[in-house]
Design a protein around this motif. Structure first.
Motif, PDB file in Angstrom:
ATOM      1  N   THR A 276      25.282  79.387  46.191  1.00 58.25           N
ATOM      2  CA  THR A 276      25.502  78.625  47.429  1.00 58.25           C
ATOM      3  C   THR A 276      26.828  77.868  47.395  1.00 58.25           C
ATOM      4  O   THR A 276      27.031  76.939  48.162  1.00 58.25           O
ATOM      5  N   ARG A 277      27.695  78.238  46.475  1.00 55.28           N
ATOM      6  CA  ARG A 277      29.029  77.635  46.327  1.00 55.28           C
ATOM      7  C   ARG A 277      28.948  76.136  46.027  1.00 55.28           C
ATOM      8  O   ARG A 277      29.807  75.369  46.468  1.00 55.28           O
ATOM      9  N   LEU A 278      27.925  75.722  45.276  1.00 56.01           N
ATOM     10  CA  LEU A 278      27.985  74.382  44.723  1.00 56.01           C
ATOM     11  C   LEU A 278      29.169  74.313  43.763  1.00 56.01           C
ATOM     12  O   LEU A 278      29.809  73.269  43.615  1.00 56.01           O
ATOM     13  N   TYR A 279      29.426  75.425  43.101  1.00 54.51           N
ATOM     14  CA  TYR A 279      30.659  75.654  42.359  1.00 54.51           C
ATOM     15  C   TYR A 279      31.191  77.014  42.809  1.00 54.51           C
ATOM     16  O   TYR A 279      30.429  77.863  43.269  1.00 54.51           O
ATOM     17  N   ASP A 280      32.476  77.218  42.658  1.00 48.29           N
ATOM     18  CA  ASP A 280      33.067  78.514  42.981  1.00 48.29           C
ATOM     19  C   ASP A 280      33.324  79.291  41.700  1.00 48.29           C
ATOM     20  O   ASP A 280      33.684  78.711  40.666  1.00 48.29           O
ATOM     21  N   VAL A 281      33.145  80.585  41.787  1.00 51.36           N
ATOM     22  CA  VAL A 281      33.442  81.432  40.635  1.00 51.36           C
ATOM     23  C   VAL A 281      34.920  81.291  40.278  1.00 51.36           C
ATOM     24  O   VAL A 281      35.772  81.053  41.145  1.00 51.36           O
ATOM     25  N   THR A 282      35.236  81.420  39.006  1.00 52.15           N
ATOM     26  CA  THR A 282      36.638  81.387  38.580  1.00 52.15           C
ATOM     27  C   THR A 282      37.174  82.796  38.357  1.00 52.15           C
ATOM     28  O   THR A 282      38.353  82.965  38.030  1.00 52.15           O
TER      29      THR A 282
ATOM     30  N   THR B 210      18.348  78.103  26.025  1.00 51.76           N
ATOM     31  CA  THR B 210      19.035  76.939  26.589  1.00 51.76           C
ATOM     32  C   THR B 210      20.535  77.055  26.359  1.00 51.76           C
ATOM     33  O   THR B 210      20.990  77.358  25.254  1.00 51.76           O
ATOM     34  N   GLY B 211      21.303  76.813  27.430  1.00 47.88           N
ATOM     35  CA  GLY B 211      22.756  76.878  27.338  1.00 47.88           C
ATOM     36  C   GLY B 211      23.342  78.239  27.608  1.00 47.88           C
ATOM     37  O   GLY B 211      24.559  78.432  27.491  1.00 47.88           O
ATOM     38  N   SER B 212      22.507  79.198  27.977  1.00 46.14           N
ATOM     39  CA  SER B 212      23.024  80.552  28.229  1.00 46.14           C
ATOM     40  C   SER B 212      23.697  80.678  29.593  1.00 46.14           C
ATOM     41  O   SER B 212      24.379  81.668  29.856  1.00 46.14           O
ATOM     42  N   GLY B 213      23.507  79.697  30.491  1.00 43.29           N
ATOM     43  CA  GLY B 213      24.202  79.719  31.782  1.00 43.29           C
ATOM     44  C   GLY B 213      23.318  80.029  32.967  1.00 43.29           C
ATOM     45  O   GLY B 213      23.816  80.340  34.057  1.00 43.29           O
ATOM     46  N   LYS B 214      21.992  79.919  32.807  1.00 40.68           N
ATOM     47  CA  LYS B 214      21.073  80.301  33.888  1.00 40.68           C
ATOM     48  C   LYS B 214      21.251  79.425  35.127  1.00 40.68           C
ATOM     49  O   LYS B 214      21.403  79.923  36.251  1.00 40.68           O
ATOM     50  N   SER B 215      21.205  78.093  34.948  1.00 36.80           N
ATOM     51  CA  SER B 215      21.307  77.185  36.091  1.00 36.80           C
ATOM     52  C   SER B 215      22.675  77.275  36.750  1.00 36.80           C
ATOM     53  O   SER B 215      22.804  77.181  37.980  1.00 36.80           O
ATOM     54  N   THR B 216      23.720  77.477  35.936  1.00 31.85           N
ATOM     55  CA  THR B 216      25.065  77.634  36.494  1.00 31.85           C
ATOM     56  C   THR B 216      25.135  78.868  37.376  1.00 31.85           C
ATOM     57  O   THR B 216      25.747  78.851  38.454  1.00 31.85           O
ATOM     58  N   LEU B 217      24.490  79.938  36.939  1.00 27.83           N
ATOM     59  CA  LEU B 217      24.487  81.178  37.718  1.00 27.83           C
ATOM     60  C   LEU B 217      23.874  80.952  39.095  1.00 27.83           C
ATOM     61  O   LEU B 217      24.404  81.404  40.118  1.00 27.83           O
ATOM     62  N   THR B 218      22.764  80.223  39.149  1.00 26.06           N
ATOM     63  CA  THR B 218      22.118  79.979  40.439  1.00 26.06           C
ATOM     64  C   THR B 218      22.969  79.057  41.319  1.00 26.06           C
ATOM     65  O   THR B 218      22.999  79.227  42.539  1.00 26.06           O
ATOM     66  N   ALA B 219      23.673  78.087  40.712  1.00 23.23           N
ATOM     67  CA  ALA B 219      24.484  77.147  41.501  1.00 23.23           C
ATOM     68  C   ALA B 219      25.653  77.842  42.176  1.00 23.23           C
ATOM     69  O   ALA B 219      26.156  77.372  43.209  1.00 23.23           O
TER      70      ALA B 219
ATOM     71  N   LEU C 192      26.508  80.244  55.069  1.00 24.20           N
ATOM     72  CA  LEU C 192      26.027  80.758  53.786  1.00 24.20           C
ATOM     73  C   LEU C 192      24.716  80.096  53.397  1.00 24.20           C
ATOM     74  O   LEU C 192      23.774  80.770  52.938  1.00 24.20           O
ATOM     75  N   ARG C 193      24.637  78.778  53.595  1.00 25.04           N
ATOM     76  CA  ARG C 193      23.462  78.030  53.124  1.00 25.04           C
ATOM     77  C   ARG C 193      22.275  78.139  54.072  1.00 25.04           C
ATOM     78  O   ARG C 193      21.208  77.605  53.774  1.00 25.04           O
TER      79      ARG C 193
ATOM     80  N   VAL D 236      29.496  91.015  51.847  1.00 25.86           N
ATOM     81  CA  VAL D 236      30.531  90.038  52.210  1.00 25.86           C
ATOM     82  C   VAL D 236      30.676  89.030  51.076  1.00 25.86           C
ATOM     83  O   VAL D 236      29.677  88.452  50.627  1.00 25.86           O
ATOM     84  N   ASP D 237      31.907  88.839  50.624  1.00 30.60           N
ATOM     85  CA  ASP D 237      32.172  87.804  49.612  1.00 30.60           C
ATOM     86  C   ASP D 237      31.733  86.456  50.181  1.00 30.60           C
ATOM     87  O   ASP D 237      32.126  86.090  51.293  1.00 30.60           O
ATOM     88  N   ILE D 238      30.905  85.725  49.437  1.00 31.44           N
ATOM     89  CA  ILE D 238      30.372  84.466  49.983  1.00 31.44           C
ATOM     90  C   ILE D 238      31.484  83.456  50.265  1.00 31.44           C
ATOM     91  O   ILE D 238      31.301  82.521  51.055  1.00 31.44           O
ATOM     92  N   ARG D 239      32.670  83.622  49.647  1.00 28.70           N
ATOM     93  CA  ARG D 239      33.799  82.736  49.940  1.00 28.70           C
ATOM     94  C   ARG D 239      34.406  83.024  51.300  1.00 28.70           C
ATOM     95  O   ARG D 239      35.207  82.226  51.814  1.00 28.70           O
ATOM     96  N   ASP D 240      34.049  84.163  51.884  1.00 29.05           N
ATOM     97  CA  ASP D 240      34.533  84.504  53.228  1.00 29.05           C
ATOM     98  C   ASP D 240      33.580  84.029  54.321  1.00 29.05           C
ATOM     99  O   ASP D 240      33.860  84.198  55.514  1.00 29.05           O
ATOM    100  N   LEU D 241      32.442  83.460  53.918  1.00 28.09           N
ATOM    101  CA  LEU D 241      31.481  82.923  54.886  1.00 28.09           C
ATOM    102  C   LEU D 241      31.685  81.421  55.025  1.00 28.09           C
ATOM    103  O   LEU D 241      32.111  80.746  54.083  1.00 28.09           O
TER     104      LEU D 241
END
Length: 572
Positions: free
Chosen positions: A372-378, A360-369, A397-398, A387-392
């Motif tokens: 689909t760009r629910l969040y963007d990578v930093t 728990t807390g290792s980042g699994k759910s964040t990785l999946t989110a 994408l979804r 193709v970078d998903i930010r270019d779609l």
């Protein structure tokens, strides 16, 4: 907006007509009544009657003109707000309470509509009426007119002071109303928890405290409004008294006629409502300004996850998903904190099923989110078929990547609409196949089958039933990549086994990224990625990792212990 202007013109004509009636009375008193000629009375009476009818007609036109624009503006603003809320990223909704958004969409926009349909028209027209009325008063008797104007100055001074105080209180009141709406919504959604733990009285105590704060603020508002009403009622009465004394003295000195005196006070009486209305019109205006500020706080919120200016497309989607040195940190995390995901490198081949395991807390759910760009990578990039998903485009994408969440959310709609949400054009055969894979055949036993409305958030169904419908929704979308964030956690062991057996048919031709909280879910995967403190510690087959990784054995052991506890609870 032309109708608003026409409404203002109609209201202004009505006000001018009302100001003309005292002039007719002046002619009546100084003419036929003073001369005693009753034969000349009828034309002034007819003129007053005609002007009264014309005033009533203009008021009717004013209401008719302004009725539609306000409702149209309210509807357009509400649609724009809803569209903005749908477009804003998830991190915006993480920060904002739902009750605050609800109060902006309903009560605040209702204030805007009322001000457009009523407040702005009367504020403009009544201000013009007061100015024109002052001119009439000065033309009748400049002495009495000056007294009237000078006595009105305190109203404008107090009105300015009122604005300084009322704006602050109005904003606090509307914010507290939003907090109260949030409290009600949370209590309704969590009613089962509150009842199960006997915390209803505690929730009531907290709610009553918030309601009392709002009541105190509303009383403060009422006191401010009462203060300006005191001045609005007292000053005109004192002014009338002074003008009456002065008018009688001037009439006795033959400096004005009786007809002029009658016209002066009749005009002053006509001006009484416009003067008194300034109070509630000002309070309405300040309330509306606060409502508009709250509305634009949402509309002006920066959307950090947007479509590219020139979106790319994937000509032949295969489903190859690559995490390339992916970093992620929530936007409100202090800079000294480590990234939640710190350099993820992971590659899923087309048709491969990858399980992600970790404590728990290792980042699994964040990785999946992030997929689909629910969040963007930093930092780094996620690529779909190179193709970078930010270019779609986000919608594009979804359609390629579909998700099923552990916390299954359903909408107040039919089973059919919920399952086919991602592919509304799908056939009944597609719906039946998705339901079969998710082992959701229970829907056919509902009162109206697949057309049964499941109720708000699907709370009329069990947790396992909701999860199966959410899984069916993801499957029905027929994506190239299926992302499953522990979608089977609420299922019993037997049902889970059936779902996993059916899922194998889908996963044979679909790339899948699965967050696994049970060893049985890991068995679905071709390979397993071990996530430890935001980093990929190891990747390989389940058997390989059991041999080579102590931490993997510890994680699997923890999952097995949790699964045994769940089985014991079900048996008990």
């Amino acid at each position: 907006m032309p109708r608003i202007y026409l409404g203002m013109v109609s209201a202004l004509i009505a006000a001018l007509v009302a100001l003309l009636i005292p002039q007719v009375l002046r002619a009546l008193v100084d003419g036929p009544l003073q001369d005693g000629d009753s034969s000349q009375i009828w034309w002034p009476v007819a003129a007053v009657l005609g002007l009264g009818v014309l005033e009533a007609v203009m008021i009717w036109f004013r209401r008719w003109f302004v009725l539609q624009p306000g409702t149209h503006v309210e509807a357009d603003l509400r649609n724009s707000l809803y569209k903005q809320l749908q477009d804003l990223p998830v991190n915006f909704h993480d920060r904002w309470a739902s009750g605050q958004l609800l109060s902006r969409a309903v009560s605040d926009l209702n204030l805007v509509r009322r001000w457009i349909s009523f407040g702005i028209v009367l504020l403009v027209v009544n201000t013009i009426t007061i100015l024109i009325g002052f001119v009439f008063l000065l033309s009748i008797s400049w002495i009495l007119g000056v007294v009237f104007v000078l006595c009105s100055i305190p109203l404008w001074i107090y009105g300015y002071l009122f604005e300084q105080k009322y704006s602050v209180v109005a904003r606090r009141s509307q914010d507290q109303a939003g907090d109260l709406a949030t409290a009600v919504e949370e209590s309704v959604h969590g009613i089962r928890v509150l009842k199960a733990f006997g915390r209803g009285p505690h929730a009531l105590k907290n709610f009553a405290s918030q309601a009392e704060d709002l009541r105190g603020t509303e009383i403060e508002k009422a006191k401010a409004i009462a203060g300006i009403w005191l001045w609005l009622l007292m000053v005109p009465d004192v002014t009338f008294g002074l003008c009456l004394l002065g008018g009688v003295w001037l009439a006795a000195a033959d400096q004005i006629s009786v007809g002029q005196l009658v016209a002066f006070f009749a005009t002053a009486t006509v001006l009484r409502f416009p003067v008194e209305s300034i109070g509630f019109l000002l309070s309405m205006t300040f309330d509306t300004r606060t409502a508009a500020d709250r509305f634009f706080e949402v509309m002006d919120a920066k959307n950090t996850i947007v479509d590219p200016e020139h979106p790319k497309t994937i000509a032949k989607p295969e489903g190859r998903l690559v995490f390339d040195d992916v970093h992620f940190r929530y936007s409100d995390s202090p800079s000294q904190y480590d990234d939640l995901l710190d350099g993820i490198d992971l590659e899923l081949e087309p048709g491969e099923t990858m399980a992600v395991v970790g404590l728990t807390g290792s980042g699994k759910s964040t990785l999946t989110a992030l997929t689909t760009r629910l969040y963007d990578v930093t930092g780094g990039a996620i690529r779909l078929d190179g193709v970078d998903i930010r270019d779609l485009g986000r919608l594009d994408l979804r359609t390629h990547i579909a998700m099923a969440f552990e916390d299954a959310t359903l909408f107040s709609a039919s089973v059919r609409d919920n399952v086919m949400l991602g592919r509304p054009e799908g056939s009944d055969a597609d719906l039946a196949e998705a339901l079969d894979i998710a082992q959701a055949d229970f829907v056919y036993d509902l009162p109206f089958g697949i057309d049964t409305k499941v109720g708000e958030e699907g709370l009329s169904l069990s947790g396992g039933q909701r999860q199966r419908l959410a899984l069916a929704r993801a499957v029905a979308a027929r994506p190239e990549v299926l992302v499953l964030d522990d979608p089977l956690s609420a299922l019993d062991v037997d049902t889970e086994a059936l779902v996993e057996a059916a899922l194998r048919r889908v996963l044979a031709s679909t790339t899948a990224l699965i967050v696994a909280h049970r060893p049985s879910t890991v068995m679905l995967a071709d390979r397993v990625a071990l996530l430890e403190r935001g980093r990929i510690a190891a990747v390989g087959r389940h058997s390989e990792l059991l041999e080579s990784s102590d931490h993997y054995r510890f994680v699997i052991s923890s999952l097995e212990d949790e699964e045994k506890r769940e089985a014991q609870e079900v048996t008990a």
